[in-house]
Design a protein around this motif. Structure first.
Motif, PDB file in Angstrom:
ATOM      1  N   CYS A 175       0.847  -1.185   0.000  1.00 19.72           N
ATOM      2  CA  CYS A 175       0.000   0.000   0.000  1.00 19.72           C
ATOM      3  C   CYS A 175       0.886   1.239   0.000  1.00 19.72           C
ATOM      4  CB  CYS A 175      -0.901  -0.015   1.241  1.00 19.72           C
ATOM      5  SG  CYS A 175      -2.043   1.371   1.338  1.00 19.72           S
ATOM      6  N   VAL A 176       0.560   2.191  -0.858  1.00 21.54           N
ATOM      7  CA  VAL A 176       1.333   3.432  -0.957  1.00 21.54           C
ATOM      8  C   VAL A 176       0.766   4.451   0.027  1.00 21.54           C
ATOM      9  CG1 VAL A 176       1.957   5.360  -2.477  1.00 21.54           C
ATOM     10  CG2 VAL A 176       1.940   3.005  -3.352  1.00 21.54           C
ATOM     11  N   SER A 177       1.639   5.187   0.696  1.00 21.06           N
ATOM     12  CA  SER A 177       1.215   6.194   1.671  1.00 21.06           C
ATOM     13  C   SER A 177       0.474   7.330   0.981  1.00 21.06           C
ATOM     14  CB  SER A 177       2.421   6.744   2.439  1.00 21.06           C
ATOM     15  OG  SER A 177       3.278   7.471   1.571  1.00 21.06           O
ATOM     16  N   CYS A 178      -0.287   8.094   1.777  1.00 20.25           N
ATOM     17  CA  CYS A 178      -1.125   9.144   1.208  1.00 20.25           C
ATOM     18  C   CYS A 178      -0.315  10.267   0.566  1.00 20.25           C
ATOM     19  CB  CYS A 178      -2.053   9.704   2.288  1.00 20.25           C
ATOM     20  SG  CYS A 178      -1.211  10.491   3.669  1.00 20.25           S
ATOM     21  N   ASP A 179       0.945  10.448   0.995  1.00 25.23           N
ATOM     22  CA  ASP A 179       1.792  11.467   0.380  1.00 25.23           C
ATOM     23  C   ASP A 179       2.714  10.865  -0.681  1.00 25.23           C
ATOM     24  OD1 ASP A 179       3.514  10.061   1.978  1.00 25.23           O
ATOM     25  OD2 ASP A 179       4.002  11.729   3.310  1.00 25.23           O
ATOM     26  N   GLN A 180       2.508   9.578  -0.990  1.00 19.68           N
ATOM     27  CA  GLN A 180       3.275   8.852  -2.003  1.00 19.68           C
ATOM     28  C   GLN A 180       4.770   8.812  -1.697  1.00 19.68           C
ATOM     29  OE1 GLN A 180       2.284   9.656  -6.100  1.00 19.68           O
ATOM     30  NE2 GLN A 180       0.151  10.116  -5.639  1.00 19.68           N
ATOM     31  N   ALA A 181       5.120   8.939  -0.434  1.00 16.14           N
ATOM     32  CA  ALA A 181       6.529   8.917  -0.041  1.00 16.14           C
ATOM     33  C   ALA A 181       6.997   7.534   0.388  1.00 16.14           C
ATOM     34  CB  ALA A 181       6.765   9.900   1.106  1.00 16.14           C
ATOM     35  N   PHE A 182       6.042   6.657   0.809  1.00 13.80           N
ATOM     36  CA  PHE A 182       6.414   5.351   1.346  1.00 13.80           C
ATOM     37  C   PHE A 182       5.545   4.243   0.780  1.00 13.80           C
ATOM     38  CE2 PHE A 182       7.153   8.561   4.626  1.00 13.80           C
ATOM     39  CZ  PHE A 182       8.519   8.416   4.830  1.00 13.80           C
ATOM     40  N   LEU A 183       6.114   3.051   0.731  1.00 17.48           N
ATOM     41  CA  LEU A 183       5.372   1.844   0.406  1.00 17.48           C
ATOM     42  C   LEU A 183       5.282   1.002   1.670  1.00 17.48           C
ATOM     43  CD1 LEU A 183       4.031   0.079  -1.833  1.00 17.48           C
ATOM     44  CD2 LEU A 183       6.240  -1.114  -2.010  1.00 17.48           C
ATOM     45  N   ALA A 195       8.036  -0.348   6.017  1.00 22.30           N
ATOM     46  CA  ALA A 195       7.889   0.796   5.121  1.00 22.30           C
ATOM     47  C   ALA A 195       9.200   1.006   4.386  1.00 22.30           C
ATOM     48  CB  ALA A 195       7.515   2.055   5.894  1.00 22.30           C
ATOM     49  N   MET A 196       9.086   1.345   3.095  1.00 27.96           N
ATOM     50  CA  MET A 196      10.270   1.678   2.310  1.00 27.96           C
ATOM     51  C   MET A 196      10.030   3.012   1.621  1.00 27.96           C
ATOM     52  SD  MET A 196      11.569  -1.944   0.632  1.00 27.96           S
ATOM     53  CE  MET A 196      13.219  -1.267   0.336  1.00 27.96           C
ATOM     54  N   THR A 197      11.076   3.796   1.493  1.00 31.32           N
ATOM     55  CA  THR A 197      10.994   5.096   0.835  1.00 31.32           C
ATOM     56  C   THR A 197      10.895   4.904  -0.675  1.00 31.32           C
ATOM     57  OG1 THR A 197      12.317   6.111   2.580  1.00 31.32           O
ATOM     58  CG2 THR A 197      12.142   7.315   0.500  1.00 31.32           C
ATOM     59  N   ILE A 198       9.947   5.607  -1.297  1.00 27.69           N
ATOM     60  CA  ILE A 198       9.757   5.545  -2.746  1.00 27.69           C
ATOM     61  C   ILE A 198      10.547   6.681  -3.401  1.00 27.69           C
ATOM     62  CG2 ILE A 198       8.090   5.678  -4.639  1.00 27.69           C
ATOM     63  CD1 ILE A 198       5.963   4.665  -2.706  1.00 27.69           C
ATOM     64  N   MET A 199      11.470   6.328  -4.276  1.00 25.78           N
ATOM     65  CA  MET A 199      12.264   7.326  -4.991  1.00 25.78           C
ATOM     66  C   MET A 199      11.484   7.835  -6.211  1.00 25.78           C
ATOM     67  SD  MET A 199      14.726   7.252  -2.905  1.00 25.78           S
ATOM     68  CE  MET A 199      15.995   8.256  -3.686  1.00 25.78           C
ATOM     69  N   GLU A 200      11.988   8.868  -6.841  1.00 22.66           N
ATOM     70  CA  GLU A 200      11.277   9.509  -7.944  1.00 22.66           C
ATOM     71  C   GLU A 200      11.041   8.555  -9.111  1.00 22.66           C
ATOM     72  OE1 GLU A 200      11.628  13.544 -10.742  1.00 22.66           O
ATOM     73  OE2 GLU A 200      13.072  13.150  -9.134  1.00 22.66           O
ATOM     74  N   ASP A 201      11.992   7.641  -9.337  1.00 25.81           N
ATOM     75  CA  ASP A 201      11.851   6.688 -10.436  1.00 25.81           C
ATOM     76  C   ASP A 201      11.081   5.440 -10.038  1.00 25.81           C
ATOM     77  OD1 ASP A 201      13.651   5.474  -8.769  1.00 25.81           O
ATOM     78  OD2 ASP A 201      15.200   5.152 -10.299  1.00 25.81           O
ATOM     79  N   GLY A 202      10.553   5.404  -8.804  1.00 25.84           N
ATOM     80  CA  GLY A 202       9.787   4.262  -8.336  1.00 25.84           C
ATOM     81  C   GLY A 202      10.587   3.217  -7.599  1.00 25.84           C
ATOM     82  N   PHE A 339      -0.762  10.859  24.516  1.00 22.16           N
ATOM     83  CA  PHE A 339      -0.615  10.411  23.141  1.00 22.16           C
ATOM     84  C   PHE A 339       0.860  10.188  22.853  1.00 22.16           C
ATOM     85  CE2 PHE A 339      -0.521  14.989  23.324  1.00 22.16           C
ATOM     86  CZ  PHE A 339       0.581  15.314  22.551  1.00 22.16           C
ATOM     87  N   PHE A 340       1.146   9.617  21.713  1.00 19.85           N
ATOM     88  CA  PHE A 340       2.516   9.354  21.319  1.00 19.85           C
ATOM     89  C   PHE A 340       2.891  10.216  20.124  1.00 19.85           C
ATOM     90  CE2 PHE A 340       1.239   5.518  23.508  1.00 19.85           C
ATOM     91  CZ  PHE A 340       2.331   5.282  24.325  1.00 19.85           C
ATOM     92  N   SER A 341       4.170  10.530  20.026  1.00 22.53           N
ATOM     93  CA  SER A 341       4.622  11.349  18.911  1.00 22.53           C
ATOM     94  C   SER A 341       4.677  10.519  17.638  1.00 22.53           C
ATOM     95  CB  SER A 341       6.005  11.932  19.210  1.00 22.53           C
ATOM     96  OG  SER A 341       6.921  10.898  19.490  1.00 22.53           O
ATOM     97  N   THR A 342       4.796  11.197  16.518  1.00 25.21           N
ATOM     98  CA  THR A 342       4.759  10.550  15.215  1.00 25.21           C
ATOM     99  C   THR A 342       5.948   9.615  15.010  1.00 25.21           C
ATOM    100  OG1 THR A 342       3.586  12.398  14.258  1.00 25.21           O
ATOM    101  CG2 THR A 342       4.796  11.016  12.746  1.00 25.21           C
ATOM    102  N   HIS A 343       5.712   8.525  14.294  1.00 25.48           N
ATOM    103  CA  HIS A 343       6.787   7.603  13.957  1.00 25.48           C
ATOM    104  C   HIS A 343       7.845   8.308  13.109  1.00 25.48           C
ATOM    105  CE1 HIS A 343       8.870   4.239  12.074  1.00 25.48           C
ATOM    106  NE2 HIS A 343       8.474   3.553  13.122  1.00 25.48           N
ATOM    107  N   PRO A 344       9.118   7.984  13.314  1.00 29.40           N
ATOM    108  CA  PRO A 344      10.198   8.668  12.579  1.00 29.40           C
ATOM    109  C   PRO A 344      10.068   8.624  11.073  1.00 29.40           C
ATOM    110  CG  PRO A 344      11.102   7.433  14.406  1.00 29.40           C
ATOM    111  CD  PRO A 344       9.642   7.076  14.340  1.00 29.40           C
ATOM    112  N   ALA A 345       9.286   7.698  10.545  1.00 29.95           N
ATOM    113  CA  ALA A 345       9.146   7.631   9.090  1.00 29.95           C
ATOM    114  C   ALA A 345       8.614   8.938   8.520  1.00 29.95           C
ATOM    115  CB  ALA A 345       8.201   6.486   8.709  1.00 29.95           C
ATOM    116  N   TYR A 346       7.843   9.690   9.328  1.00 27.83           N
ATOM    117  CA  TYR A 346       7.262  10.935   8.837  1.00 27.83           C
ATOM    118  C   TYR A 346       8.066  12.165   9.249  1.00 27.83           C
ATOM    119  CZ  TYR A 346       3.323   8.167   7.480  1.00 27.83           C
ATOM    120  OH  TYR A 346       2.542   7.229   6.893  1.00 27.83           O
TER     121      TYR A 346
END
Length: 356
Positions: A175-183, A195-202, A339-346
């Protein structure tokens, strides 16, 4: 629906400790409980019975269950089971007005009500109503799983698949993240979500493990999720043996939605604000309080980036208020404000742990 717990020590005997986590995060059931625990509870390899009883009581409090906790000063484990007055007090409380006041589910916690309402339960549907899994894609192309590898079908190049990641056990969902930054990736052999970072070329890089550990029961036959999807704010919906487990963008798994008859979930799809789930040969849908992503439309994950709260700042802000409260006031305050702070992925550009 009505129970007396003179040994409410749900801890590490036969996987009992996992049950507290489940009850805390699960959509609540219509159960009324009288809980009693002695001052001199046993201490063993399983943990401390008194502390375990408090843990169960706290999870009932968090999820607004109807319960009564009786502390038996100077007494030992299960003392109430052999005392007439304690038995009478418990039974009177459990069965009071039973014919006029049926046991019901209380107000949903803020974590559960964020996603569902009591007024919109699961509905069983025909197989034909079940939607197909959404395509995991970006402007660069679409991803698909092949055993333990991830392939990219580059946009505009018909039939050309490129291997962009490998080394997984058995991939069950992409599943792709809502900002298209992660898979996002689920693996049948692992309790974690990746989660993996999506580069410009996919292409994919920077594999990381999110902190949304999937809950499993003592008799579990599978570890990981068998499917996933996400809404427009990057809340992940995981199909598991314990129903649909939800991890918000912060990465901390907060909510569990059990299916009717406590069936396991095999597939999950979100379309608009309808969640569709397959369990074996049965199919269900439910209205939820979130909406699906729109392909090609970029949105922001919830509680992300600069909105993430630092724990040091949280302590400095709230400690003076907490110190002046009664125990009851403090419990209500912490329930509404912890509450907890955001995961480092973001936190890519500001996190010392990950770079995007």
């Amino acid at each position: 629906h009505r129970c007396y717990l003179s040994s409410p020590s749900v801890h590490s005997l036969s996987g009992g400790a996992e049950l507290v986590n489940y009850v805390t995060k699960c959509e609540p059931r219509p159960i009324k409980s009288y809980i009693s625990s002695g001052k001199y509870e046993s201490l063993g390899y399983w943990g401390h019975n008194y502390e375990a009883a408090l843990s169960l009581m706290r999870c009932f409090y968090w999820n607004n269950y109807d319960y009564n906790f009786q502390y038996l000063d100077g007494k030992v484990h299960t003392w109430g089971m052999g005392d007439y007055r304690e038995q009478l007090r418990a039974m009177e409380w459990i069965w009071r007005n039973w014919d006029k006041d049926p046991v019901s589910v209380g107000e949903y916690s803020k974590a559960v009500s964020k996603f569902v309402s009591k007024d919109n339960p699961w509905q069983e549907i025909a197989e034909s109503e079940m939607l197909k899994e959404a395509v995991a894609g970006t402007t660069a192309g679409t991803y698909k799983a092949e055993d333990g590898a991830i392939l990219l079908l580059t946009k505009g190049k018909k039939g050309e698949h490129k291997k962009v990641a490998e080394g997984f056990g058995k991939i069950t969902g992409l599943c792709v993240s809502c900002d298209q930054a992660f898979l996002y990736i689920t693996d049948a052999m692992r309790r974690e979500v990746f989660a993996m970072t999506i580069m410009e070329d996919g292409s994919l890089t920077n594999l990381r493990t999110l902190s949304c550990m999937i809950h499993i029961n003592a008799m579990a036959t599978r570890l990981g999720a068998s499917g996933l999807c996400a809404d427009s704010a990057d809340n992940l919906y995981l199909a598991t043996e314990w129903g649909i487990q939800i991890a918000p963008a912060s990465g901390n798994l907060s909510t569990i939605l059990p299916l009717p008859d406590d069936l396991p979930a095999d597939e999950v799809v979100l379309e608009s604000n309808i969640l569709y789930v397959r369990s074996g040969k049965r199919y269900f849908k439910r209205v939820i309080n979130r909406h699906s992503k729109v392909f090609g439309q970029v949105s922001e994950p919830e509680d992300a980036g600069e909105r993430a709260m630092d724990f040091g700042a949280w302590t400095e802000a709230f400690q003076p208020q907490i110190e002046g409260m009664t125990e009851k006031e403090r419990n209500v305050f912490l329930k509404e404000n912890t509450f907890f702070s955001t995961h480092p992925a973001y936190l890519g550009k500001t996190s010392p742990y990950y770079s995007v």
